[in-house]
Design a protein around this motif. Structure first.
Motif, PDB file in Angstrom:
ATOM      1  N   SER A 186      66.481  38.197  30.347  1.00 19.52           N
ATOM      2  CA  SER A 186      66.486  38.382  31.807  1.00 19.52           C
ATOM      3  C   SER A 186      66.675  37.087  32.590  1.00 19.52           C
ATOM      4  N   MET A 187      66.892  35.968  31.926  1.00 22.23           N
ATOM      5  CA  MET A 187      67.060  34.694  32.624  1.00 22.23           C
ATOM      6  C   MET A 187      68.175  34.794  33.668  1.00 22.23           C
ATOM      7  N   SER A 188      67.917  34.248  34.864  1.00 23.61           N
ATOM      8  CA  SER A 188      68.908  34.284  35.936  1.00 23.61           C
ATOM      9  C   SER A 188      69.954  33.190  35.742  1.00 23.61           C
ATOM     10  N   ARG A 189      71.044  33.291  36.490  1.00 30.94           N
ATOM     11  CA  ARG A 189      72.086  32.267  36.423  1.00 30.94           C
ATOM     12  C   ARG A 189      71.545  30.909  36.868  1.00 30.94           C
ATOM     13  N   GLU A 190      70.693  30.928  37.875  1.00 28.81           N
ATOM     14  CA  GLU A 190      70.127  29.677  38.371  1.00 28.81           C
ATOM     15  C   GLU A 190      69.240  29.021  37.317  1.00 28.81           C
ATOM     16  N   GLU A 191      68.393  29.817  36.688  1.00 27.66           N
ATOM     17  CA  GLU A 191      67.536  29.282  35.626  1.00 27.66           C
ATOM     18  C   GLU A 191      68.369  28.766  34.461  1.00 27.66           C
ATOM     19  N   PHE A 192      69.439  29.487  34.164  1.00 26.09           N
ATOM     20  CA  PHE A 192      70.304  29.081  33.055  1.00 26.09           C
ATOM     21  C   PHE A 192      70.987  27.757  33.378  1.00 26.09           C
ATOM     22  N   GLY A 193      71.422  27.606  34.619  1.00 26.14           N
ATOM     23  CA  GLY A 193      72.027  26.337  35.026  1.00 26.14           C
ATOM     24  C   GLY A 193      71.062  25.188  34.860  1.00 26.14           C
ATOM     25  N   ARG A 194      69.804  25.404  35.228  1.00 26.67           N
ATOM     26  CA  ARG A 194      68.802  24.339  35.072  1.00 26.67           C
ATOM     27  C   ARG A 194      68.541  24.037  33.601  1.00 26.67           C
ATOM     28  N   LEU A 195      68.583  25.085  32.769  1.00 29.00           N
ATOM     29  CA  LEU A 195      68.419  24.879  31.325  1.00 29.00           C
ATOM     30  C   LEU A 195      69.503  23.946  30.802  1.00 29.00           C
ATOM     31  N   LEU A 196      70.736  24.154  31.206  1.00 28.09           N
ATOM     32  CA  LEU A 196      71.834  23.325  30.720  1.00 28.09           C
ATOM     33  C   LEU A 196      71.755  21.901  31.258  1.00 28.09           C
ATOM     34  N   THR A 197      71.496  21.766  32.532  1.00 25.44           N
ATOM     35  CA  THR A 197      71.496  20.421  33.115  1.00 25.44           C
ATOM     36  C   THR A 197      70.294  19.594  32.683  1.00 25.44           C
ATOM     37  N   SER A 198      69.244  20.262  32.211  1.00 23.45           N
ATOM     38  CA  SER A 198      68.085  19.513  31.721  1.00 23.45           C
ATOM     39  C   SER A 198      68.310  18.952  30.323  1.00 23.45           C
ATOM     40  N   GLY A 199      69.389  19.384  29.660  1.00 26.81           N
ATOM     41  CA  GLY A 199      69.744  18.821  28.360  1.00 26.81           C
ATOM     42  C   GLY A 199      69.521  19.773  27.208  1.00 26.81           C
ATOM     43  N   LEU A 200      70.337  19.642  26.167  1.00 28.49           N
ATOM     44  CA  LEU A 200      70.237  20.446  24.959  1.00 28.49           C
ATOM     45  C   LEU A 200      70.130  19.521  23.755  1.00 28.49           C
ATOM     46  N   ARG A 201      69.559  20.011  22.683  1.00 25.08           N
ATOM     47  CA  ARG A 201      69.468  19.263  21.427  1.00 25.08           C
ATOM     48  C   ARG A 201      70.444  19.853  20.415  1.00 25.08           C
ATOM     49  N   PHE A 202      70.921  18.998  19.514  1.00 24.34           N
ATOM     50  CA  PHE A 202      71.908  19.402  18.510  1.00 24.34           C
ATOM     51  C   PHE A 202      71.395  19.088  17.110  1.00 24.34           C
ATOM     52  N   VAL A 203      71.836  19.897  16.163  1.00 27.67           N
ATOM     53  CA  VAL A 203      71.469  19.664  14.764  1.00 27.67           C
ATOM     54  C   VAL A 203      72.653  19.184  13.931  1.00 27.67           C
ATOM     55  N   SER A 204      73.862  19.220  14.504  1.00 27.76           N
ATOM     56  CA  SER A 204      75.044  18.742  13.785  1.00 27.76           C
ATOM     57  C   SER A 204      76.113  18.364  14.799  1.00 27.76           C
ATOM     58  N   THR A 205      77.097  17.654  14.326  1.00 26.98           N
ATOM     59  CA  THR A 205      78.216  17.274  15.182  1.00 26.98           C
ATOM     60  C   THR A 205      79.025  18.512  15.533  1.00 26.98           C
ATOM     61  N   PRO A 206      79.323  18.745  16.801  1.00 27.11           N
ATOM     62  CA  PRO A 206      80.106  19.933  17.176  1.00 27.11           C
ATOM     63  C   PRO A 206      81.407  20.034  16.395  1.00 27.11           C
ATOM     64  N   GLY A 207      81.689  21.267  15.960  1.00 27.44           N
ATOM     65  CA  GLY A 207      82.945  21.532  15.268  1.00 27.44           C
ATOM     66  C   GLY A 207      82.969  21.195  13.805  1.00 27.44           C
ATOM     67  N   THR A 208      81.809  20.935  13.191  1.00 30.18           N
ATOM     68  CA  THR A 208      81.808  20.523  11.782  1.00 30.18           C
ATOM     69  C   THR A 208      81.198  21.550  10.834  1.00 30.18           C
ATOM     70  N   VAL A 209      80.113  22.210  11.231  1.00 32.01           N
ATOM     71  CA  VAL A 209      79.439  23.136  10.316  1.00 32.01           C
ATOM     72  C   VAL A 209      78.997  24.390  11.065  1.00 32.01           C
ATOM     73  N   TYR A 210      78.686  25.416  10.281  1.00 31.63           N
ATOM     74  CA  TYR A 210      78.161  26.671  10.826  1.00 31.63           C
ATOM     75  C   TYR A 210      76.663  26.558  11.079  1.00 31.63           C
ATOM     76  N   GLU A 211      76.231  27.029  12.236  1.00 29.01           N
ATOM     77  CA  GLU A 211      74.811  27.290  12.470  1.00 29.01           C
ATOM     78  C   GLU A 211      74.704  28.351  13.570  1.00 29.01           C
ATOM     79  N   TYR A 212      73.984  29.416  13.252  1.00 29.62           N
ATOM     80  CA  TYR A 212      73.893  30.566  14.154  1.00 29.62           C
ATOM     81  C   TYR A 212      73.192  30.178  15.443  1.00 29.62           C
ATOM     82  N   SER A 213      73.828  30.464  16.574  1.00 32.29           N
ATOM     83  CA  SER A 213      73.274  30.078  17.873  1.00 32.29           C
ATOM     84  C   SER A 213      73.406  31.209  18.878  1.00 32.29           C
TER      85      SER A 213
END
Length: 475
Positions: free
Chosen positions: A126-153
Motif C-alpha cells: 500500500s505504499m504511496s508514490r510519495e513514500e516510494f519517492g522518499r524511499l529511493l532518494t534516501s538511498g538503497l543498498r546493493f549486494v552485487s554490481t548491477p548487471g552481473t548476477v541474479y538476485e531476486y528483488s
C-alpha cells in the motif's frame, strides 16, 4: 492421471497445510480439469476454479508483460536507464564508481544488484508514490554490481511499476487492467477485493497456536506490481495458455496484445541462476526457467504473500501446465505442483522429439547415404560446402569412409530413425552394416539454400549403439 493429480493437490488440505486450495490442469485448448477443497473463509464455502485468491509474485509475469508491451509500442527501451522514467532513482548511489547505470532490463531479469527482500516487501503493497519517492532518494543498498548476477528483488519490480506509469501516462493497475487483463478476457482478475469472481474471494490465513487465523487484506499501492493481483484458476488457465501459445515460433496471425516474440522472451533465460541440484537454471522476464532432463524447458513462478501461496508451472513445448492457489501464508505447494506436472506429461505423451529438420537437412542425409554406398564426385561437389574439402581433401575423406565401410559392411537398408539432433540444420544417425554400425553426422550452413558444412563418419561401438537406439527418434 487426473486421480493422481487430485490426490497430490488435495493432500495440501488433507495434511492441514492450507485451509483451502483450488487448482487446475491446462493444455493448449484451455482448462481441462479443475477442483477445489477446504474452505475459502469463515463462511465455510468451498473454493472452486472461479474463486479468486491473491496470486502474490505470480503477478510479476503481468508486470513484465506490461513493460514489454510498452517497449513494443516504442514508449520505452529495455536498455533505458531507470532514472529516465523514475527521476527519484537518479539519487540512488550505485555500489561502486564504475557500476553501470541500472536499466529497465536489469530490473526485469532480477540482475540490478538489489538484495532479496521477500518478507519486507510483502508488507509494503500500500505504499504511496510519495513514500516510494522518499524511499529511493534516501538511498538503497546493493549486494552485487548491477548487471552481473541474479538476485531476486521485489523492490526492482515495484520500480518497474513506476516505469510503466511514467512511460504510459496511466496508473500502473489501470494500465495492466486495460491493456492486458481486459483484452485477454480475464474477467475475474484485478488488484483489489472488488474483483468479480463467481466463486467468491478467498480470505488469507495463517496457522497460529494450532488454528487458522484470518489476515486482513492490504490495499493497492506502489508495491502492487510485485504481487498484488487477485485471480482465479479459470483466468490463470487463460494466462498460461496465452503465454505457452508463443511456442513454437511460426508464421500467421499474431493478435497480441503482446507479440509471441516478446512472450517467448519472457520464457527464456535472460539471467542465469547459480547452479543447484534440480533447481531453476535462470530467470526470464517475470518468470522462472527450469531444465528438465527428460522434458526440456519448463516455465514457472510461485507466489507467497501474507495469507496466500500460489504456483503455476507449464511445459511450453506441449502447452501442458498445472496451476495451484491456496489461502495459507506462503504455502505454494510448489513441490506437489512440480510432481503433478510431471504426472500430466508422462500420461499425455512421450518426451518431446527432436527439432523438426529443415527439408534440406533430410535431403542432405539421403545424399550422404548415397555417397556412402557409391561415391559420386558431382553429387558431393553439389552438396558439400567449400570448407569440407579444405578441412580434409575429398580423396582422403573418400578413402577413410571406404575403410570404415569395409570394416562394418556391406551396408544394410537405411533407417528413418535419428540418434540425435540439436537444431533443424543438424542430424546424427546410424548406418548399419552386417558387422557393425557407422555414426553419421551432418550440419548445414546458414546459406539459402544450405550446404553440408560438417560431415563426420565413424565406427559406432556396440555399447554406444545400444544406448543410442534406446533414445533415438523417428524423423
Amino acid at each position: 492421471m487426473i486421480e493422481d493429480v487430485d490426490a497430490l493437490l488435495r493432500s495440501v488440505v488433507d495434511e492441514d497445510a492450507a485451509l483451502g486450495i483450488a487448482y487446475g490442469v491446462v493444455d493448449r485448448t484451455g482448462l481441462v480439469h479443475a477442483a477445489g477443497h477446504g474452505v475459502i473463509g469463515d463462511g465455510g464455502r468451498r473454493p472452486d476454479p472461479s474463486t479468486a485468491f491473491r496470486i502474490a509474485s505470480m503477478s510479476k509475469s503481468f508486470t513484465a508483460a506490461a513493460v514489454l508491451l510498452l517497449a513494443e509500442r516504442g514508449a520505452l527501451c529495455l536498455a533505458d536507464p531507470v532514472s529516465r522514467h523514475v527521476p527519484e532513482f537518479a539519487a540512488v548511489r550505485l555500489p561502486t564508481s564504475d557500476s553501470p547505470q541500472i536499466t529497465v532490463e536489469m530490473l526485469l531479469s532480477m540482475s540490478a544488484g538489489l538484495p532479496t527482500d521477500d518478507p519486507w516487501a510483502d508488507r509494503q503493497e500500500s505504499m504511496s508514490r510519495e513514500e516510494f519517492g522518499r524511499l529511493l532518494t534516501s538511498g538503497l543498498r546493493f549486494v552485487s554490481t548491477p548487471g552481473t548476477v541474479y538476485e531476486y528483488s521485489n523492490l526492482g519490480y515495484a520500480i518497474l511499476g513506476r516505469v510503466v506509469e511514467a512511460a504510459s501516462g496511466e496508473c500502473f493497475q489501470g494500465f495492466v487492467r486495460d491493456h492486458l487483463i481486459h483484452p485477454l478476457g480475464l474477467t475475474s482478475t484485478g488488484y483489489d477485493t472488488s474483483v468479480k469472481a463467481p466463486g467468491g474471494v478467498a480470505t488469507g490465513h495463517v496457522r497460529l497456536d494450532g488454528r487458522w487465523q484470518a489476515l486482513p487484506f492490504s490495499e493497492p499501492g506502489v508495491f502492487s506490481a510485485i504481487g498484488g493481483l487477485f485471480s482465479t484458476v479459470e483466468d490463470l488457465a487463460l494466462w498460461v495458455r496465452w503465454l505457452a501459445d508463443a511456442f513454437p515460433a511460426r508464421d500467421g496471425e499474431d493478435p497480441g496484445p503482446l507479440s509471441r516474440a516478446s512472450r517467448r522472451a519472457m520464457q527464456q533465460v535472460q539471467r542465469a541462476r547459480p547452479p543447484a541440484p534440480h533447481g531453476p537454471v535462470g530467470y526470464g522476464y517475470g518468470l522462472v526457467i527450469h531444465h528438465e532432463p527428460e522434458w526440456g524447458t519448463v516455465v514457472s513462478h510461485g507466489g507467497g504473500y501474507p495469507g496466500f501461496g500460489s504456483h503455476m508451472r507449464w511445459h511450453p513445448a506441449t502447452g501442458l501446465g498445472v496451476i495451484n492457489l491456496t489461502n495459507a501464508r506462503y504455502v505454494s505447494a510448489h513441490e506437489k505442483v512440480e510432481e503433478a506436472l510431471r504426472t500430466v506429461l508422462v500420461a499425455a505423451a512421450d518426451p518431446p522429439g527432436p527439432a523438426e529438420l529443415w527439408p534440406e537437412t533430410s535431403e542432405a542425409r539421403t545424399v550422404v547415404e548415397r555417397l556412402l554406398r557409391e561415391w559420386d564426385g558431382a553429387l558431393a561437389g553439389a552438396w558439400l560446402a567449400e570448407n569440407v574439402a579444405m578441412d580434409l581433401d575429398l580423396a582422403r575423406r573418400r578413402n577413410r569412409i571406404g575403410t570404415l565401410i569395409e570394416d562394418v559392411g556391406p551396408l544394410l537398408e537405411p533407417s528413418d530413425a535419428l540418434l540425435r539432433t540439436d537444431s533443424p540444420a543438424h542430424a546424427v544417425w546410424e548406418v548399419r552394416g552386417v558387422r557393425g554400425s557407422l555414426r553419421c553426422e551432418i550440419r548445414l550452413t546458414p546459406q539459402d539454400p544450405p550446404k553440408i558444412q560438417t560431415l563426420n563418419v565413424r565406427r559406432l561401438g556396440a555399447a554406444e549403439a545400444a544406448r543410442a537406439r534406446k533414445h533415438r527418434h523417428a524423423t
